[in-house]
Design a protein around this motif. Structure first.
Motif, PDB file in Angstrom:
ATOM      1  N   LEU A 179       0.928  -1.117  -0.079  1.00  0.00           N
ATOM      2  CA  LEU A 179       0.095   0.367  -0.037  1.00  0.00           C
ATOM      3  C   LEU A 179       0.954   1.364  -0.216  1.00  0.00           C
ATOM      4  CD1 LEU A 179      -2.990   0.685   0.250  1.00  0.00           C
ATOM      5  CD2 LEU A 179      -2.268   1.602   2.532  1.00  0.00           C
ATOM      6  N   LEU A 180       1.981   1.306   0.704  1.00  0.00           N
ATOM      7  CA  LEU A 180       2.748   2.498   0.520  1.00  0.00           C
ATOM      8  C   LEU A 180       3.381   2.415  -0.097  1.00  0.00           C
ATOM      9  CD1 LEU A 180       4.055   4.152   2.869  1.00  0.00           C
ATOM     10  CD2 LEU A 180       6.034   2.558   3.320  1.00  0.00           C
TER      11      LEU A 180
ATOM     12  N   ILE B 278       2.466   2.089  -3.360  1.00  0.00           N
ATOM     13  CA  ILE B 278       0.578   3.078  -4.168  1.00  0.00           C
ATOM     14  C   ILE B 278       0.541   4.251  -4.184  1.00  0.00           C
ATOM     15  CG2 ILE B 278      -0.635   2.528  -5.303  1.00  0.00           C
ATOM     16  CD1 ILE B 278      -1.554  -1.160  -4.070  1.00  0.00           C
ATOM     17  N   LEU B 279       1.057   4.302  -2.834  1.00  0.00           N
ATOM     18  CA  LEU B 279       1.099   5.469  -2.574  1.00  0.00           C
ATOM     19  C   LEU B 279       2.293   6.419  -2.901  1.00  0.00           C
ATOM     20  CD1 LEU B 279      -0.514   5.457   1.375  1.00  0.00           C
ATOM     21  CD2 LEU B 279      -2.237   6.287  -1.425  1.00  0.00           C
ATOM     22  N   GLU B 280       3.375   6.077  -3.245  1.00  0.00           N
ATOM     23  CA  GLU B 280       4.708   6.803  -3.136  1.00  0.00           C
ATOM     24  C   GLU B 280       4.063   6.599  -4.376  1.00  0.00           C
ATOM     25  OE1 GLU B 280       7.461   7.861  -1.681  1.00  0.00           O
ATOM     26  OE2 GLU B 280       6.203   7.571   0.125  1.00  0.00           O
ATOM     27  N   TYR B 281       4.136   5.955  -5.923  1.00  0.00           N
ATOM     28  CA  TYR B 281       3.786   6.032  -6.864  1.00  0.00           C
ATOM     29  C   TYR B 281       2.838   7.162  -6.997  1.00  0.00           C
ATOM     30  CZ  TYR B 281       2.111   5.058 -11.644  1.00  0.00           C
ATOM     31  OH  TYR B 281       2.025   5.220 -12.735  1.00  0.00           O
ATOM     32  N   ILE B 282       2.125   6.999  -6.842  1.00  0.00           N
ATOM     33  CA  ILE B 282       0.757   8.621  -7.383  1.00  0.00           C
ATOM     34  C   ILE B 282       1.116   9.546  -6.633  1.00  0.00           C
ATOM     35  CG2 ILE B 282      -1.482   8.852  -6.631  1.00  0.00           C
ATOM     36  CD1 ILE B 282      -2.404   6.411  -5.866  1.00  0.00           C
ATOM     37  N   ASN B 283       1.948   9.336  -5.132  1.00  0.00           N
ATOM     38  CA  ASN B 283       2.445  10.637  -4.657  1.00  0.00           C
ATOM     39  C   ASN B 283       3.827  11.438  -5.766  1.00  0.00           C
ATOM     40  OD1 ASN B 283       3.181  12.493  -3.264  1.00  0.00           O
ATOM     41  ND2 ASN B 283       5.159  11.792  -2.530  1.00  0.00           N
TER      42      ASN B 283
ATOM     43  N   GLN C 181       0.244  15.484  -5.594  1.00  0.00           N
ATOM     44  CA  GLN C 181       1.007  14.777  -4.164  1.00  0.00           C
ATOM     45  C   GLN C 181       0.319  15.097  -3.616  1.00  0.00           C
ATOM     46  OE1 GLN C 181       2.603  18.530  -4.332  1.00  0.00           O
ATOM     47  NE2 GLN C 181       2.671  18.172  -1.916  1.00  0.00           N
ATOM     48  N   LEU C 182       0.677  13.412  -2.806  1.00  0.00           N
ATOM     49  CA  LEU C 182      -0.387  13.445  -1.355  1.00  0.00           C
ATOM     50  C   LEU C 182       0.460  13.672  -0.201  1.00  0.00           C
ATOM     51  CD1 LEU C 182      -0.860   9.535  -2.545  1.00  0.00           C
ATOM     52  CD2 LEU C 182      -2.438  11.277  -2.512  1.00  0.00           C
TER      53      LEU C 182
END
Length: 163
Positions: free
Chosen positions: A121-122, A124-129, A134-135
């Protein structure tokens, strides 16, 4: 303003690299004392660390451009564009691997699966960010933007390369 950006990108590349090389692997090694680390945790942690190194590389190149007043980062756009397409395939492969392996888990492997799922999950969030939205809002200016506009900014690479 330029000095603030230089400081921001120096902070970003050093801490992203520190997280990739020391913090996350160290966390996993410490967790090894509580349960057996297996393939789920290792694969997902490696994926997060890979993404953190990519982010650190981008931030370093941007930092160097700002310090030297150059535009050399543009030479690397093709590589980052390739990563933007390759990483989702990698993420999907790991998700499929987790899904295929999950039904046959032994009781002792459940903790490894859960930690691996958290790391995934981390990732995936890094990829999106990095590549899309920007997350991470960790400074006053970003928080002010978020609270006044009520929308997320585009990710660093997406803004830089106009994706």
């Amino acid at each position: 303003m330029k000095q603030r950006l230089i400081g921001r990108f120096r902070y970003l590349w050093t801490f992203e690299l520190l997280n990739a090389v020391v913090i996350l692997p160290g966390f996993v090694l410490l967790m090894r004392n509580n349960f057996e680390i297996g393939v789920f945790t290792v694969v997902a942690t490696a994926l997060v660390c890979f993404l953190l190194v990519v982010g650190a590389g981008f931030a370093f190149l941007k930092y160097r451009d700002l310090r030297r007043d150059t535009q050399e980062l543009n030479r690397f756009e093709g590589g980052f564009r390739l990563l933007r397409r390759f990483v989702p395939v990698l993420l999907a492969a790991v998700i499929v691997f987790f899904g295929v392996q999950a039904p046959g888990l032994a009781r002792a492997q459940i903790a490894d699966f859960v930690l691996g799922a958290i790391m995934l999950l981390l990732a995936i969030l890094e990829y999106i960010n990095y590549f899309h939205t920007q997350l991470m809002y960790d400074n006053r200016r970003d928080l002010d933007y978020l609270l006044t506009k009520w929308k997320f900014k585009r990710g660093l690479m997406a803004r830089e390369f106009g994706w």
